[in-house]
Design a protein around this motif. Structure first.
Motif, PDB file in Angstrom:
ATOM      1  N   UNK A   1       0.845  -1.170   0.000  1.00 13.41           N
ATOM      2  CA  UNK A   1       0.000   0.000   0.000  1.00 13.41           C
ATOM      3  C   UNK A   1       0.890   1.232   0.000  1.00 13.41           C
ATOM      4  N   UNK A   2       0.485   2.206  -0.760  1.00 14.97           N
ATOM      5  CA  UNK A   2       1.170   3.478  -0.618  1.00 14.97           C
ATOM      6  C   UNK A   2       0.154   4.604  -0.601  1.00 14.97           C
ATOM      7  N   UNK A   3       0.571   5.668   0.063  1.00 17.92           N
ATOM      8  CA  UNK A   3      -0.262   6.843   0.234  1.00 17.92           C
ATOM      9  C   UNK A   3       0.541   8.024  -0.273  1.00 17.92           C
ATOM     10  N   UNK A   4      -0.130   8.907  -0.984  1.00 17.55           N
ATOM     11  CA  UNK A   4       0.553  10.154  -1.299  1.00 17.55           C
ATOM     12  C   UNK A   4      -0.272  11.293  -0.754  1.00 17.55           C
ATOM     13  N   UNK A   5       0.429  12.259  -0.218  1.00 14.70           N
ATOM     14  CA  UNK A   5      -0.205  13.420   0.389  1.00 14.70           C
ATOM     15  C   UNK A   5       0.218  14.653  -0.390  1.00 14.70           C
ATOM     16  N   UNK A   6      -0.742  15.461  -0.749  1.00 15.25           N
ATOM     17  CA  UNK A   6      -0.474  16.698  -1.477  1.00 15.25           C
ATOM     18  C   UNK A   6      -0.163  17.795  -0.465  1.00 15.25           C
ATOM     19  N   UNK A   7       1.041  18.291  -0.514  1.00  9.60           N
ATOM     20  CA  UNK A   7       1.558  19.201   0.500  1.00  9.60           C
ATOM     21  C   UNK A   7       0.702  20.454   0.700  1.00  9.60           C
ATOM     22  N   UNK A  15      -1.808  15.289   8.188  1.00  9.66           N
ATOM     23  CA  UNK A  15      -1.712  14.254   9.210  1.00  9.66           C
ATOM     24  C   UNK A  15      -1.142  12.952   8.668  1.00  9.66           C
ATOM     25  N   UNK A  16      -0.796  12.913   7.391  1.00 10.83           N
ATOM     26  CA  UNK A  16      -0.344  11.663   6.779  1.00 10.83           C
ATOM     27  C   UNK A  16       0.933  11.125   7.403  1.00 10.83           C
ATOM     28  N   UNK A  17       1.877  12.001   7.733  1.00 11.51           N
ATOM     29  CA  UNK A  17       3.118  11.561   8.357  1.00 11.51           C
ATOM     30  C   UNK A  17       2.819  11.000   9.740  1.00 11.51           C
ATOM     31  N   UNK A  18       1.975  11.687  10.473  1.00 10.42           N
ATOM     32  CA  UNK A  18       1.577  11.212  11.805  1.00 10.42           C
ATOM     33  C   UNK A  18       0.843   9.874  11.703  1.00 10.42           C
ATOM     34  N   UNK A  19      -0.027   9.745  10.722  1.00  7.52           N
ATOM     35  CA  UNK A  19      -0.769   8.503  10.541  1.00  7.52           C
ATOM     36  C   UNK A  19       0.173   7.338  10.242  1.00  7.52           C
ATOM     37  N   UNK A  20       1.157   7.567   9.373  1.00  7.59           N
ATOM     38  CA  UNK A  20       2.120   6.500   9.074  1.00  7.59           C
ATOM     39  C   UNK A  20       2.863   6.077  10.341  1.00  7.59           C
ATOM     40  N   UNK A  43       5.650  -2.587   3.281  1.00  5.25           N
ATOM     41  CA  UNK A  43       4.288  -2.693   2.743  1.00  5.25           C
ATOM     42  C   UNK A  43       3.512  -1.387   2.775  1.00  5.25           C
ATOM     43  N   UNK A  44       4.033  -0.321   3.384  1.00  5.18           N
ATOM     44  CA  UNK A  44       3.327   0.956   3.495  1.00  5.18           C
ATOM     45  C   UNK A  44       4.308   2.087   3.184  1.00  5.18           C
ATOM     46  N   UNK A  45       4.086   2.768   2.081  1.00  4.11           N
ATOM     47  CA  UNK A  45       4.951   3.883   1.688  1.00  4.11           C
ATOM     48  C   UNK A  45       4.151   5.174   1.687  1.00  4.11           C
ATOM     49  N   UNK A  46       4.798   6.245   2.082  1.00  2.47           N
ATOM     50  CA  UNK A  46       4.188   7.569   2.066  1.00  2.47           C
ATOM     51  C   UNK A  46       5.019   8.474   1.169  1.00  2.47           C
ATOM     52  N   UNK A  47       4.348   9.134   0.240  1.00  2.00           N
ATOM     53  CA  UNK A  47       4.996  10.094  -0.651  1.00  2.00           C
ATOM     54  C   UNK A  47       4.308  11.440  -0.460  1.00  2.00           C
ATOM     55  N   UNK A  48       5.097  12.480  -0.344  1.00  2.00           N
ATOM     56  CA  UNK A  48       4.552  13.828  -0.207  1.00  2.00           C
ATOM     57  C   UNK A  48       4.823  14.565  -1.514  1.00  2.00           C
ATOM     58  N   UNK A  49       3.755  15.090  -2.110  1.00  2.00           N
ATOM     59  CA  UNK A  49       3.854  15.780  -3.396  1.00  2.00           C
ATOM     60  C   UNK A  49       4.010  17.280  -3.113  1.00  2.00           C
ATOM     61  N   UNK A  50       5.192  17.832  -3.330  1.00  2.00           N
ATOM     62  CA  UNK A  50       5.426  19.238  -3.010  1.00  2.00           C
ATOM     63  C   UNK A  50       4.513  20.171  -3.789  1.00  2.00           C
ATOM     64  N   UNK A  60      -1.894  27.755  -7.878  1.00  2.00           N
ATOM     65  CA  UNK A  60      -0.946  28.824  -7.565  1.00  2.00           C
ATOM     66  C   UNK A  60       0.480  28.451  -7.984  1.00  2.00           C
ATOM     67  N   UNK A  61       0.699  27.159  -8.288  1.00  2.00           N
ATOM     68  CA  UNK A  61       2.004  26.685  -8.752  1.00  2.00           C
ATOM     69  C   UNK A  61       1.792  25.828  -9.996  1.00  2.00           C
ATOM     70  N   UNK A  62       1.392  26.435 -11.115  1.00  2.00           N
ATOM     71  CA  UNK A  62       1.009  25.660 -12.300  1.00  2.00           C
ATOM     72  C   UNK A  62       2.125  24.832 -12.915  1.00  2.00           C
ATOM     73  N   UNK A  63       3.365  25.150 -12.627  1.00  2.00           N
ATOM     74  CA  UNK A  63       4.464  24.368 -13.189  1.00  2.00           C
ATOM     75  C   UNK A  63       4.828  23.177 -12.307  1.00  2.00           C
ATOM     76  N   UNK A  64       4.140  23.022 -11.200  1.00  2.00           N
ATOM     77  CA  UNK A  64       4.461  21.925 -10.294  1.00  2.00           C
ATOM     78  C   UNK A  64       4.027  20.589 -10.862  1.00  2.00           C
ATOM     79  N   UNK A  65       4.887  19.563 -10.781  1.00  2.00           N
ATOM     80  CA  UNK A  65       4.532  18.243 -11.294  1.00  2.00           C
ATOM     81  C   UNK A  65       3.532  17.541 -10.405  1.00  2.00           C
ATOM     82  N   UNK A  66       2.771  16.636 -10.996  1.00  2.00           N
ATOM     83  CA  UNK A  66       1.768  15.868 -10.263  1.00  2.00           C
ATOM     84  C   UNK A  66       1.810  14.420 -10.760  1.00  2.00           C
ATOM     85  N   UNK A  67       1.787  13.440  -9.866  1.00  2.00           N
ATOM     86  CA  UNK A  67       1.858  12.029 -10.285  1.00  2.00           C
ATOM     87  C   UNK A  67       0.673  11.637 -11.164  1.00  2.00           C
TER      88      UNK A  67
END
Length: 101
Positions: A1-7, A15-20, A43-50, A60-67
């Motif tokens: 399982x992996x979770x990604x959190x949009x910064x 709360x994603x870091x705390x939840x992990x 089995x559990x990965x967390x990714x934070x999308x800057x 507000x950051x249109x050039x920012x990449x998104x998965x």
């Protein structure tokens, strides 16, 4: 399982870091922090999308990449054993549109 959190998500609190960490504590209560973390990320990965907003790039950051390939990353991990180390992200707007990072 992996979770990604949009910064810059204004709908879900950061709360994603705390939840992990809570998952680690519940699943591996007798392990040290280092050993518990190592066991959890198998089995559990967390990714934070800057800079990303809720389920999308931040306007507000249109050039920012998104998965864009999250499901394929998960399928490759589960079905082929290809462990994700990063998420491939694509710029969807602005001067960097279409570029991967």
């Amino acid at each position: 399982m992996y979770v990604y959190y949009n910064e810059s998500d204004n709908s879900i609190p950061a709360a994603s870091v705390h939840y992990q960490d809570l998952v680690r504590q519940i699943m591996y209560p007798v392990f040290s922090l280092t050993a518990g973390t190592a066991a959890t990320i198998i089995w559990y990965r967390l990714y934070i999308i800057p800079g990303a907003a809720h389920c999308s790039p931040n306007t507000l950051q249109p050039n920012g990449p998104f998965p864009q390939t999250n499901l394929q990353v998960l399928l490759n991990w589960v079905e082929k054993g290809v462990e994700p180390t990063t998420l491939n992200a694509t710029c969807l707007a602005g001067t960097e549109k279409g570029k991967n990072s």
